[in-house]
Design an enzyme around this catalytic site. Structure first.
Site, PDB file in Angstrom:
ATOM      1  N   GLU A   6       0.825  -1.204   0.000  1.00  0.00           N
ATOM      2  CA  GLU A   6       0.000   0.000   0.000  1.00  0.00           C
ATOM      3  C   GLU A   6       0.868   1.266   0.000  1.00  0.00           C
ATOM      4  OE1 GLU A   6      -3.024   0.317  -0.587  1.00  0.00           O
ATOM      5  OE2 GLU A   6      -3.693   2.213   0.241  1.00  0.00           O
ATOM      6  N   THR A  40     -11.388   8.253 -13.055  1.00  0.00           N
ATOM      7  CA  THR A  40     -10.404   7.700 -12.123  1.00  0.00           C
ATOM      8  C   THR A  40     -10.739   6.269 -11.718  1.00  0.00           C
ATOM      9  OG1 THR A  40      -9.047   8.236 -10.201  1.00  0.00           O
ATOM     10  CG2 THR A  40     -11.428   8.524  -9.959  1.00  0.00           C
TER      11      THR A  40
HETATM   12  C1  DMJ Z   1     -10.296   3.518  -7.170  1.00  0.00           C
HETATM   13  O1  DMJ Z   1     -11.564   3.597  -6.636  1.00  0.00           O
HETATM   14  C2  DMJ Z   1      -9.947   4.768  -7.918  1.00  0.00           C
HETATM   15  O2  DMJ Z   1      -8.888   4.513  -8.751  1.00  0.00           O
HETATM   16  C3  DMJ Z   1      -9.606   5.923  -7.029  1.00  0.00           C
HETATM   17  O3  DMJ Z   1      -9.200   7.046  -7.722  1.00  0.00           O
HETATM   18  C4  DMJ Z   1      -8.531   5.523  -6.070  1.00  0.00           C
HETATM   19  N1  DMJ Z   1      -8.789   4.290  -5.405  1.00  0.00           N
HETATM   20  C5  DMJ Z   1      -9.342   3.173  -6.077  1.00  0.00           C
HETATM   21  C6  DMJ Z   1      -8.403   2.116  -6.541  1.00  0.00           C
HETATM   22  O4  DMJ Z   1      -7.263   1.959  -5.859  1.00  0.00           O
END
Ligand code: DMJ
Length: 659
Positions: free
Chosen positions: A528, A639
């Site tokens: 992480e 995202t």
């Molecule tokens: C996802 O939900 C998206 O990529 C977000 O921007 C960050 N975290 C998670 C994946 O790790």
């Protein structure tokens, strides 16, 4: 003032008035039951006159002191606020669901009342009393406020009224025509790669998707996520009790992998079960990127109206989150009551940059798809607030107070709390067909400051992005931060003069560092967070940073680097990740995250995250596909890796042609 004191004025001379019904006036009022005003003695009449005139004075006082007197007039005198009344055309159609009608009634404060006129008169009296008391309370509070505060409250109240009207309007249910073709077919139709070895790898990734989907369907259908080890449903509080996150998140991956049957069963579930009329406190950011983004993406790819309708419906539900003095939205919102708040842990009740800064792309599309500018207005206001703020060293802190509109703490990160804000600046520029010059400038200014203050090289030459805390660096990089390699490369083409190669190179260096963070673990999947201090490089040193939850950011960067450079090492690294996932995360019931990537024996966290299907598997599949599957000039990945077409060149033109 006891209400019983007013009763004789409302009693009928014929008796059987309201005194008994209300019963609040004490013995004296019940003793007068049945007698008319003429029966009062002079002193009684005088007292009654006094009471009556005091009541009238108070009502008028409240009317003139309240911020929005027209609302008060309608509330106190007519007890129906225009904001809460359904528009004339808001009639449940033949197909309207019972819950919709019930919810409409509840919103208007109605109940299923029996037809007793006395009871309804009592109700009216109770409402008048309630409104009267509220008006007095509000008037008192108003008197204690500063003029600027009163001004701000008036503005917010008006905004709320406008939003309530919007939510109740049937306009959102009758969406304007959108001319899709040929936008939705540009590169959305899959072709087999010519190279047999690549084809085989891609087929393997599709098989992984089938395994993840099949087990979700078998053990957790309709729930948000799957518990692949204990074989049941998993629900994260991020979605309140909205259900089906995996289904909505997976839709576009199923589509591009040509898994038609699965896509159809997912669509049927959305049609029959996806319900936003729930009493749920949700994360505005998560619901936006996964549900709104997933639905919009599915709409553009398939053209099925249901996805557009659901996306807009959910977008409307999220609007009350913006009712803050600055217009910077709350992180959490109850989508039934419209009450918002921020995470209790966020510095000084702040909103989070990566959350309110990651609404832009979806909200621009919501305006396009609904024909209503309100969504775009909301996110453009966020943009304006951020653009106008003084930035420490040109950096954007992660915490912003929605009440004051000021930064709350000077903590800057390209990973968690900050990450996708930068991504959305760049993608806003690209999605606008390169017309949003403000986004472009803000993006390139921001990454210049990041490079100066946060990006460092380790002793052995690994480039990393540290975290900035009021001028001090924490030499730690998150898995989340690894997305930035792809971002730097994706924006390189439009970089200021002479910087294109530099940003491509920076992207490649971040990709290499993140690959190292994978390579230095036992399972060959990254932790992480990893550190560059205390004699280590790209290794997690704290137990609570050693987990891997099927995150996509590293393969996301490989995907962009592959597309933009065609350097074969990115396919090689991506394949290493596939093999590691198969070896260590695959279980009979799906795919699970791991608690410790350095440990030789797998310890499963027992969650198959919805983003594994939305992002990780999609990016891997694209790495082993030809570039004409979802070409980057036409499609922007939100995202959560959901697909949004470039807006103006494609859609606007198609729309104009269609008229
Ligand atoms: C996802 O939900 C998206 O990529 C977000 O921007 C960050 N975290 C998670 C994946 O790790």
């Amino acid at each position: 003032m006891p209400v019983g004191g007013l009763l004789p004025l409302f009693s009928s001379p014929a008796g059987g008035g309201l005194g008994g019904g209300l019963g609040g006036g004490g013995g004296s009022s019940s003793g007068r039951k049945g007698s008319g005003p003429a029966a009062f003695r002079l002193t009684e009449k005088f007292v009654l006159l006094l009471v009556f005139s005091a009541f009238i004075t108070l009502c008028f006082g409240a009317i003139f002191f309240l911020p929005d007197s027209s609302k008060l007039l309608s509330g106190v005198l007519f007890h129906s606020s225009p904001a809460l009344q359904p528009a004339a055309d808001h009639k449940p159609g033949p197909g309207a669901r019972a819950e919709d009608a019930a919810e409409g009634r509840a919103r208007r404060g109605e109940e299923d009342a029996p037809g007793d006129p006395a009871a309804s008169l009592e109700d009216n009296l109770a409402r008048i009393r309630e409104n009267h008391e509220r008006a007095l309370r509000e008037a008192k509070e108003t008197l204690q406020k500063l003029p600027e505060e009163i001004q701000r409250d008036i503005l917010m109240e008006k905004e709320k009224v406008a939003q309530d009207q919007l939510s109740n309007r049937a306009g959102f249910r009758r969406l304007p025509p959108v001319y899709l073709a040929p936008v939705n077919t540009i590169g959305a139709i899959d072709r087999e790669p010519a190279d047999a070895a690549i084809r085989e790898k891609r087929e393997k990734i599709k098989e992984m998707m089938k395994h993840a989907w099949k087990n979700y369907k078998r053990y957790a259908w309709g729930k948000n996520e799957l518990k692949p080890v204990s074989k049941g449903g998993h629900s994260s509080s991020l979605f309140g009790n909205i259900q089906g996150a995996t289904i909505v998140d997976a839709l576009d991956t199923l589509f591009i992998m040509n898994m038609k049957d699965e896509f159809e069963e997912a669509q049927a579930w959305v049609e029959e079960n996806l319900n936003f009329n729930v009493n749920a406190e949700v994360s505005v950011f998560e619901v936006n990127i996964r549900f709104v983004g997933g639905l919009i993406s599915a709409y553009y790819l398939s053209g099925a109206e249901i996805f557009r309708k659901k996306a807009v419906e959910l977008g409307v539900k999220l609007l009350p989150a913006f009712q803050t003095p600055s217009g910077i939205p709350w992180a959490l919102l109850n989508i039934k009551s419209g009450i918002g708040r921020n995470w209790p842990w966020a510095s000084g009740g702040s909103s989070i940059l990566a959350e309110f800064g990651t609404l832009h792309l979806e909200f621009m599309h919501l305006s396009y798809l609904s024909g209503n500018p309100i969504f775009a207005d909301k996110v453009m206001n966020i943009r304006t607030v951020l653009n106008n703020l003084e930035k420490p060293e040109g950096l954007y802190p992660n915490y912003l107070n929605p009440n004051s509109g000021q930064w709350a703490q000077y903590h800057v990160s390209v990973g968690g709390l900050g990450d996708s804000f930068y991504e959305y600046l760049l993608k806003a520029w690209l999605m606008s067909d390169k017309t949003d010059l403000q986004a472009k400038k803000m993006y390139f200014d921001a990454i210049k400051a990041i490079e100066t203050h946060l990006i460092r090289k380790s002793r052995n030459g690994l480039t990393y992005i540290a975290e900035w805390k009021g001028g001090l660096l924490e030499h730690k990089m998150g898995h989340l931060t690894c997305f930035a390699g792809g971002m730097f490369a994706l924006g390189a083409d439009d970089a200021p003069e002479g910087m294109t190669q530099h940003y491509l190179q920076l992207g490649a260096e971040i990709a290499r560092t993140c690959h190292e963070s994978y390579n230095r673990t036992f399972v060959k999947l990254g932790p992480e967070a990893f550190r560059f201090d205390g004699g280590v490089e790209a290794i997690a040193t704290r137990q609570n940073e050693k987990y891997y939850i099927l995150r996509p950011e590293v393969v996301e960067t490989y995907m962009y680097m592959w597309r933009l450079t065609h350097d074969p090492k990115y396919r090689k690294w991506a394949w290493e990740a596939v093999e590691a996932l198969e070896k260590h995360c695959r279980v009979k019931g799906g795919y699970s995250g791991l608690r410790d990537v350095y440990f030789t024996k797998e310890s499963y966290d027992d969650v198959q995250q919805s983003f594994f299907l939305a992002e990780t598997l999609k990016y891997l599949y694209l790495i082993f596909s030809d570039d004409d599957l979802l070409p980057l000039e036409h499609w922007i990945f939100n995202t959560e890796a959901h697909l949004l077409p470039v807006l103006s060149r494609n859609l606007k033109k198609v729309e104009d042609d269609g008229k």
